[in-house]
Design an enzyme around this catalytic site. Structure first.
Site, PDB file in Angstrom:
ATOM      1  N   HIS A 116       0.804  -1.223   0.000  1.00 37.83           N
ATOM      2  CA  HIS A 116       0.000   0.000   0.000  1.00 37.83           C
ATOM      3  C   HIS A 116       0.841   1.278   0.000  1.00 37.83           C
ATOM      4  O   HIS A 116       0.329   2.348   0.289  1.00 37.83           O
ATOM      5  CB  HIS A 116      -0.976  -0.009   1.190  1.00 37.83           C
ATOM      6  CG  HIS A 116      -2.041  -1.057   1.064  1.00 37.83           C
ATOM      7  ND1 HIS A 116      -2.880  -1.427   2.090  1.00 37.83           N
ATOM      8  CD2 HIS A 116      -2.402  -1.838   0.009  1.00 37.83           C
ATOM      9  CE1 HIS A 116      -3.713  -2.376   1.678  1.00 37.83           C
ATOM     10  NE2 HIS A 116      -3.426  -2.651   0.419  1.00 37.83           N
ATOM     11  N   CYS A 128       2.983  14.220 -13.736  1.00 42.57           N
ATOM     12  CA  CYS A 128       3.740  15.010 -14.717  1.00 42.57           C
ATOM     13  C   CYS A 128       4.933  14.238 -15.264  1.00 42.57           C
ATOM     14  O   CYS A 128       5.588  14.676 -16.192  1.00 42.57           O
ATOM     15  CB  CYS A 128       4.182  16.332 -14.103  1.00 42.57           C
ATOM     16  SG  CYS A 128       5.529  16.162 -12.913  1.00 42.57           S
TER      17      CYS A 128
HETATM   18  P1  OAD Z   1      -7.163  -3.371  10.345  1.00 45.89           P
HETATM   19  O1  OAD Z   1      -7.232  -2.183  11.228  1.00 45.89           O
HETATM   20  O2  OAD Z   1      -8.305  -3.674   9.460  1.00 45.89           O
HETATM   21  O3  OAD Z   1      -6.904  -4.653  11.227  1.00 45.89           O
HETATM   22  C1  OAD Z   1      -5.950  -4.665  12.242  1.00 45.89           C
HETATM   23  C2  OAD Z   1      -5.961  -6.035  12.860  1.00 45.89           C
HETATM   24  O4  OAD Z   1      -4.936  -6.077  13.820  1.00 45.89           O
HETATM   25  C3  OAD Z   1      -7.261  -6.397  13.567  1.00 45.89           C
HETATM   26  O5  OAD Z   1      -7.685  -7.671  13.124  1.00 45.89           O
HETATM   27  C4  OAD Z   1      -6.888  -6.423  15.042  1.00 45.89           C
HETATM   28  O6  OAD Z   1      -7.580  -7.424  15.753  1.00 45.89           O
HETATM   29  C5  OAD Z   1      -5.423  -6.760  14.957  1.00 45.89           C
HETATM   30  N1  OAD Z   1      -4.594  -6.317  16.086  1.00 45.89           N
HETATM   31  C6  OAD Z   1      -4.700  -5.217  16.862  1.00 45.89           C
HETATM   32  N2  OAD Z   1      -3.696  -5.146  17.738  1.00 45.89           N
HETATM   33  C7  OAD Z   1      -2.909  -6.229  17.512  1.00 45.89           C
HETATM   34  C8  OAD Z   1      -1.695  -6.714  18.088  1.00 45.89           C
HETATM   35  N3  OAD Z   1      -1.077  -6.077  19.076  1.00 45.89           N
HETATM   36  N4  OAD Z   1      -1.176  -7.866  17.588  1.00 45.89           N
HETATM   37  C9  OAD Z   1      -1.808  -8.542  16.589  1.00 45.89           C
HETATM   38  N5  OAD Z   1      -2.948  -8.132  16.022  1.00 45.89           N
HETATM   39  C10 OAD Z   1      -3.483  -6.989  16.462  1.00 45.89           C
HETATM   40  O7  OAD Z   1      -5.795  -3.228   9.521  1.00 45.89           O
HETATM   41  P2  OAD Z   1      -5.363  -3.958   8.162  1.00 45.89           P
HETATM   42  O8  OAD Z   1      -5.842  -5.347   8.121  1.00 45.89           O
HETATM   43  O9  OAD Z   1      -3.920  -3.700   8.011  1.00 45.89           O
HETATM   44  O10 OAD Z   1      -5.771   0.335   3.548  1.00 45.89           O
HETATM   45  O11 OAD Z   1      -6.169  -3.090   7.115  1.00 45.89           O
HETATM   46  C11 OAD Z   1      -5.952  -3.316   5.758  1.00 45.89           C
HETATM   47  C12 OAD Z   1      -6.068  -2.030   5.005  1.00 45.89           C
HETATM   48  O12 OAD Z   1      -7.310  -1.395   5.331  1.00 45.89           O
HETATM   49  C13 OAD Z   1      -5.039  -0.982   5.369  1.00 45.89           C
HETATM   50  O13 OAD Z   1      -3.815  -1.151   4.720  1.00 45.89           O
HETATM   51  C14 OAD Z   1      -5.712   0.284   4.976  1.00 45.89           C
HETATM   52  C15 OAD Z   1      -7.056   0.011   5.597  1.00 45.89           C
HETATM   53  O14 OAD Z   1      -8.108   0.736   5.169  1.00 45.89           O
HETATM   54  C16 OAD Z   1      -5.831   1.505   2.900  1.00 45.89           C
HETATM   55  O15 OAD Z   1      -5.766   2.573   3.479  1.00 45.89           O
HETATM   56  C17 OAD Z   1      -5.958   1.353   1.436  1.00 45.89           C
END
Ligand code: OAD
Length: 256
Positions: A116, A128
């Protein structure tokens, strides 16, 4: 449970780890979904789409500057450190990340695919022809940021909703799915195409695992779901691996 995963890792020739926002949570970087997640307080369609930028570039930049300032105050945690070490020391380990915070890079991760993009990278909104450039200033010299080549608007070098991922990055990520063990760490596994990599790896014969503080869209589809924080589970897993390796070298020492 972790011993099973450690055993798989020990025997693996190629390992791939897909990371999401949860891997940086212990560093203080907010996640997107779940408790305290950014999408609980902000609407993605107002801030993370090309249409939103077209409508109100100043607002979008305000949000990205706020995130840049928050991330600048954060450091890699133990999860980043373990993964960085695996990419440096182990046979063949690739990290594919959805995170734009660069904490994997700062931890010294070597084989890294940033699906990303990076919040520290800027690109010309008008395309550009200038290459994207790195700008770590917080705050930026001007807001909205400007392209140094054409003087038009600059945008954050991240992938927004509705945009395609770089074909080269997607290709590298797909290639990394041909592995023996594939671990999804700290991702809700709902954003595609990144989330599809887990199934892709499974179809290609990988042992699949998940490390997350809660059940996700991928939990029932992986071979092993480990519940816990990445910053504690990964170091524990690394300890198991180190112990196992030490055991093996002691045995080798005895038999020689
Ligand atoms: P999310 O915020 O959707 O998910 C984060 C995950 O991390 C959740 O499942 C939580 O349960 C878990 N979590 C939280 N704390 C944790 C910890 N200490 N150890 C392990 N797990 C933990 O984030 P992403 O899956 O990365 O895209 O989201 C994917 C994409 O959606 C992002 O890259 C972004 C977002 O919208 C764009 O902006 C295009």
């Amino acid at each position: 449970m972790l011993e099973t995963l450690a055993d798989r890792l020990r025997r693996a020739r190629r390992v791939t780890v897909l990371t999401g926002a949860g891997v940086s949570a212990a560093s203080g970087v907010p996640t997107f979904r779940g408790a305290g997640g950014l999408w609980r307080s902000f609407r993605a369609e107002d801030l993370a789409t090309p249409e939103a930028f077209e409508r109100d570039p100043a607002l979008v930049w305000e949000w990205y500057e706020w995130r840049r300032a928050a991330i600048a105050a954060c450091s890699p945690n133990a999860a980043h450190d373990v993964l960085a070490r695996w990419t440096r020391d182990s046979v063949d380990c690739t990290v594919i990340t959805q995170n734009v915070d660069d904490l994997h890079l700062r931890a010294g991760t070597e084989r890294l695919v940033r699906l990303h993009g990076s919040i520290w990278q800027l690109a010309c909104w008008h395309r550009c022809g200038v290459e994207s450039w790195r700008d770590e200033r917080v705050p930026l010299a001007e807001r909205p940021a400007r392209c140094p080549a054409c003087g038009g608007l600059a945008r954050p070098g991240v992938v927004w909703f509705g945009e395609s991922l770089s074909p080269a990055d997607m290709n590298a990520a797909s290639n990394a799915c041909a592995c023996d063990v594939f671990i999804a760490v700290g991702t809700s596994a709902v954003v595609y195409p990144a989330a599809g990599l887990i199934q892709q790896a499974r179809t290609r014969g990988a042992f699949t695992a998940e490390i997350n503080v809660e059940a996700t869209a991928a939990s029932s589809a992986v071979d092993l779901a480990v519940q816990g924080g990445a910053e504690t589970v990964l170091p524990t897993l690394a300890d198991y691996l180190d112990l196992g390796n030490r055991g093996r070298s002691t045995e080798a020492g005895r038999s020689s």
